[in-house]
Design a protein around this motif. Structure first.
Motif, PDB file in Angstrom:
ATOM      1  N   ASP A  45      79.718   7.039 138.254  1.00 61.16           N
ATOM      2  CA  ASP A  45      79.185   7.499 136.980  1.00 61.16           C
ATOM      3  C   ASP A  45      80.353   8.043 136.154  1.00 61.16           C
ATOM      4  O   ASP A  45      80.902   9.108 136.448  1.00 61.16           O
ATOM      5  N   VAL A  46      80.730   7.298 135.113  1.00 66.43           N
ATOM      6  CA  VAL A  46      81.860   7.705 134.271  1.00 66.43           C
ATOM      7  C   VAL A  46      81.382   8.166 132.897  1.00 66.43           C
ATOM      8  O   VAL A  46      82.164   8.207 131.943  1.00 66.43           O
ATOM      9  N   THR A  47      80.099   8.539 132.802  1.00 66.30           N
ATOM     10  CA  THR A  47      79.530   8.951 131.521  1.00 66.30           C
ATOM     11  C   THR A  47      80.307  10.114 130.917  1.00 66.30           C
ATOM     12  O   THR A  47      80.544  10.163 129.705  1.00 66.30           O
ATOM     13  N   GLY A  48      80.711  11.068 131.754  1.00 64.40           N
ATOM     14  CA  GLY A  48      81.383  12.255 131.248  1.00 64.40           C
ATOM     15  C   GLY A  48      82.886  12.175 131.231  1.00 64.40           C
ATOM     16  O   GLY A  48      83.558  13.168 130.923  1.00 64.40           O
ATOM     17  N   VAL A  49      83.440  11.004 131.541  1.00 61.75           N
ATOM     18  CA  VAL A  49      84.889  10.865 131.580  1.00 61.75           C
ATOM     19  C   VAL A  49      85.416  10.606 130.176  1.00 61.75           C
ATOM     20  O   VAL A  49      84.905   9.764 129.441  1.00 61.75           O
ATOM     21  N   SER A  50      86.445  11.345 129.782  1.00 59.08           N
ATOM     22  CA  SER A  50      87.069  11.162 128.477  1.00 59.08           C
ATOM     23  C   SER A  50      88.229  10.176 128.589  1.00 59.08           C
ATOM     24  O   SER A  50      89.081  10.305 129.463  1.00 59.08           O
ATOM     25  N   PHE A  51      88.220   9.203 127.709  1.00 56.63           N
ATOM     26  CA  PHE A  51      89.288   8.211 127.689  1.00 56.63           C
ATOM     27  C   PHE A  51      90.156   8.431 126.466  1.00 56.63           C
ATOM     28  O   PHE A  51      89.645   8.599 125.351  1.00 56.63           O
ATOM     29  N   ILE A  52      91.449   8.466 126.656  1.00 53.64           N
ATOM     30  CA  ILE A  52      92.393   8.750 125.583  1.00 53.64           C
ATOM     31  C   ILE A  52      93.166   7.478 125.255  1.00 53.64           C
ATOM     32  O   ILE A  52      93.792   6.874 126.126  1.00 53.64           O
ATOM     33  N   ALA A  53      93.093   7.087 123.985  1.00 56.05           N
ATOM     34  CA  ALA A  53      93.815   5.890 123.559  1.00 56.05           C
ATOM     35  C   ALA A  53      95.295   6.205 123.399  1.00 56.05           C
ATOM     36  O   ALA A  53      95.677   7.292 122.966  1.00 56.05           O
ATOM     37  N   GLY A  54      96.131   5.267 123.782  1.00 58.46           N
ATOM     38  CA  GLY A  54      97.569   5.470 123.646  1.00 58.46           C
ATOM     39  C   GLY A  54      98.308   4.166 123.768  1.00 58.46           C
ATOM     40  O   GLY A  54      97.724   3.111 124.028  1.00 58.46           O
ATOM     41  N   THR A  55      99.615   4.226 123.578  1.00 59.89           N
ATOM     42  CA  THR A  55     100.427   3.019 123.624  1.00 59.89           C
ATOM     43  C   THR A  55     100.928   2.700 125.019  1.00 59.89           C
ATOM     44  O   THR A  55     101.467   1.627 125.259  1.00 59.89           O
ATOM     45  N   VAL A  56     100.744   3.646 125.949  1.00 60.71           N
ATOM     46  CA  VAL A  56     101.159   3.417 127.321  1.00 60.71           C
ATOM     47  C   VAL A  56     100.028   3.787 128.261  1.00 60.71           C
ATOM     48  O   VAL A  56      99.121   4.542 127.911  1.00 60.71           O
ATOM     49  N   SER A  57     100.061   3.232 129.463  1.00 59.74           N
ATOM     50  CA  SER A  57      99.059   3.543 130.470  1.00 59.74           C
ATOM     51  C   SER A  57      99.554   4.678 131.357  1.00 59.74           C
ATOM     52  O   SER A  57     100.757   4.837 131.581  1.00 59.74           O
ATOM     53  N   GLU A  58      98.622   5.448 131.860  1.00 56.97           N
ATOM     54  CA  GLU A  58      98.956   6.531 132.774  1.00 56.97           C
ATOM     55  C   GLU A  58      98.251   6.281 134.094  1.00 56.97           C
ATOM     56  O   GLU A  58      97.025   6.180 134.142  1.00 56.97           O
ATOM     57  N   LEU A  59      99.001   6.144 135.172  1.00 60.69           N
ATOM     58  CA  LEU A  59      98.456   5.883 136.488  1.00 60.69           C
ATOM     59  C   LEU A  59      98.139   7.200 137.183  1.00 60.69           C
ATOM     60  O   LEU A  59      98.989   8.083 137.277  1.00 60.69           O
ATOM     61  N   GLN A  60      96.905   7.340 137.646  1.00 64.69           N
ATOM     62  CA  GLN A  60      96.494   8.555 138.333  1.00 64.69           C
ATOM     63  C   GLN A  60      95.844   8.188 139.655  1.00 64.69           C
ATOM     64  O   GLN A  60      95.290   7.100 139.811  1.00 64.69           O
ATOM     65  N   THR A  61      95.919   9.102 140.603  1.00 66.16           N
ATOM     66  CA  THR A  61      95.289   8.914 141.901  1.00 66.16           C
ATOM     67  C   THR A  61      93.885   9.490 141.871  1.00 66.16           C
ATOM     68  O   THR A  61      93.678  10.640 141.484  1.00 66.16           O
ATOM     69  N   ILE A  62      92.905   8.684 142.263  1.00 62.98           N
ATOM     70  CA  ILE A  62      91.523   9.151 142.364  1.00 62.98           C
ATOM     71  C   ILE A  62      91.267   9.528 143.809  1.00 62.98           C
ATOM     72  O   ILE A  62      91.436   8.716 144.705  1.00 62.98           O
ATOM     73  N   SER A  63      90.892  10.752 144.031  1.00 56.14           N
ATOM     74  CA  SER A  63      90.649  11.214 145.394  1.00 56.14           C
ATOM     75  C   SER A  63      89.402  12.060 145.434  1.00 56.14           C
ATOM     76  O   SER A  63      88.980  12.630 144.432  1.00 56.14           O
TER      77      SER A  63
END
Length: 330
Positions: A45-63
Motif C-alpha cells: 500500500d503506497v497510498t501515503g508515500v510521497s514521491f518527489i520529482a527530480g532530475t536524478v534517481s535516489e536508490l534507497q533500501t526498503i527493509s
C-alpha cells in the motif's frame, strides 16, 4: 538461514483497490527465497508515500520495521504490506485449494483441451490415453501422492518461486468501444463489476490467479504440456525411500491479457509462455505458448497450447517473450 537470500527478477504491477469511498494504491511485486525456492507475491500500500520529482534517481533500501498502521499491517519504509499471497496460501489447507488442468479428449496429442479438476478423484484409469493418470505417469506409480504433493501437501511452502513472470492485473473491460468495434460496449457493460485479479506464473507447475483486494488464491492452472513433467518435483531419495521437493522450471513466462473476439463473441483471453520451462507431452523437450479464456476470472477455460516441430525436430525456441495481442482487420 545463513545462506538465505531473496531475489526479484520480474517487473512490478500497479493498480487501485476501491473501498468505502477511497482508493488504495498498490504496487504488486513477485520474488522468491533461495535456497528453498519459496515464492512470494506481495502487495504494498503506497497510498501515503510521497514521491518527489527530480532530475536524478535516489536508490534507497526498503527493509521491514517494527511499526504497524491502525489495521495492524506491517509498515515498510512508509508503505504498508497490504497482503502477501505466498503466506496466505501457505496458511491454507491443500484440500481447500482450487487447481485446474486440461487433458486432450481425443487421445495423447490430439483432440480438444478439456478442463479437469486436479484432484485424486479425477485420476481415472492409468491405461487410458488422455486420462489424468496417464498424463502424470509418476515413475513410482504414486499418482495420488503426486497430486497431493503438487497441491501442497507435505511441503514446507506451497507457492513455487516466481522467477521471471511479471504479474498481470486484470479488472473489468476498459477499452474504448469506438476502437474495439461492434459489440464491445455491451460486453463492457456486462462485465463492469468483474472482480479485479492478478495472474502470475510460478515454478510449482501452475499459473496462479489471486484476488487483488485480498491476496487470496482463486485458482491455479496446470497446462496440459506440463502434466508429465510434474513428477520431476516429486523426487525420491533412493537411500531412505522418501519423497522430497526437487526444483524444476515450469510456468516461468509473463502472461498478457486482452479483450478480443472469438467467432464473433467478445472474450477476455490470457496468453503466456513458459520461459525455459519445456513441456513433455509430445516426446519431450518442446517449448509452448498457451491460452486461457478468463472472461469470468472464477471460471478459466483452456483454449489452446502451441509448439512447433518440423521433420521430428523442435523449431520453437524457449518462450521468454511476453506476448503482445493486437487487432487485425479482416
Amino acid at each position: 538461514y545463513v545462506d538465505k537470500r531473496e531475489y526479484s527478477r520480474s517487473s512490478a504491477a500497479a493498480t487501485l483497490v476501491t473501498g468505502t469511498g477511497t482508493n488504495t494504491k498498490l504496487v504488486i511485486g513477485a520474488s522468491f527465497i533461495f535456497p528453498g525456492w519459496q515464492g512470494h507475491l506481495r502487495a504494498y500500500d503506497v497510498t501515503g508515500v510521497s514521491f518527489i520529482a527530480g532530475t536524478v534517481s535516489e536508490l534507497q533500501t526498503i527493509s521491514s520495521s517494527n511499526l504497524s498502521d491502525a489495521t495492524g499491517r506491517d509498515l515498510v519504509s512508509g508503505a504498508a504490506i497490504y497482503w502477501d499471497a505466498g503466506q496466505l496460501l501457505n496458511d491454507r489447507d491443500p484440500d481447500d485449494r482450487t487447481i485446474y488442468t486440461a487433458i486432450r479428449t481425443g487421445g495423447t496429442t490430439t483432440g480438444t483441451l478439456t478442463r479437469r479438476d486436479f484432484v485424486r478423484t479425477n485420476l481415472g484409469n492409468v491405461a487410458t490415453a488422455g486420462s489424468l493418470a496417464w498424463c502424470l505417469q509418476d515413475v513410482n506409480g504414486d499418482n495420488g501422492g503426486l497430486v497431493d504433493f503438487v497441491r501442497g501437501k507435505d511441503r514446507d511452502w506451497k507457492l513455487g518461486d516466481i522467477n521471471h513472470s511479471t504479474p498481470a492485473v486484470v479488472g473489468p473491460p476498459s477499452e474504448d468501444p469506438t476502437y474495439m468495434g461492434a459489440g464491445y460496449d455491451a460486453f463492457k457493460t456486462t462485465y463492469a463489476a468483474r472482480r479485479k485479479v492478478v495472474y502470475v506464473g510460478a515454478n510449482d507447475g501452475m499459473l496462479h490467479c489471486f484476488d487483488v483486494a485480498t491476496g487470496e488464491e482463486l485458482w491455479g492452472f496446470i497446462p496440459y504440456n506440463l502434466l508429465r513433467k510434474l513428477k520431476n518435483m516429486y523426487a525420491v531419495d533412493s537411500v531412505n525411500n522418501t519423497r522430497y521437493y526437487n526444483h524444476d522450471i515450469f510456468c516461468d513466462g509473463s502472461p498478457s491479457v486482452a479483450d478480443l473476439q472469438i467467432r464473433g463473441a467478445w472474450r477476455t483471453v490470457l496468453v503466456t509462455g513458459q520461459g525455459p520451462g519445456v513441456g513433455s507431452t509430445l516426446g519431450g523437450g518442446l517449448n509452448y505458448y498457451w491460452a486461457l479464456d478468463v472472461t469470468d476470472p472464477a471460471n478459466p477455460l483452456p483454449l489452446w497450447e502451441i509448439s512447433h516441430i518440423l521433420s521430428g525436430r523442435r523449431t520453437m525456441g524457449e518462450t521468454w517473450s511476453t506476448p503482445v495481442i493486437g487487432k487485425v482487420n479482416h
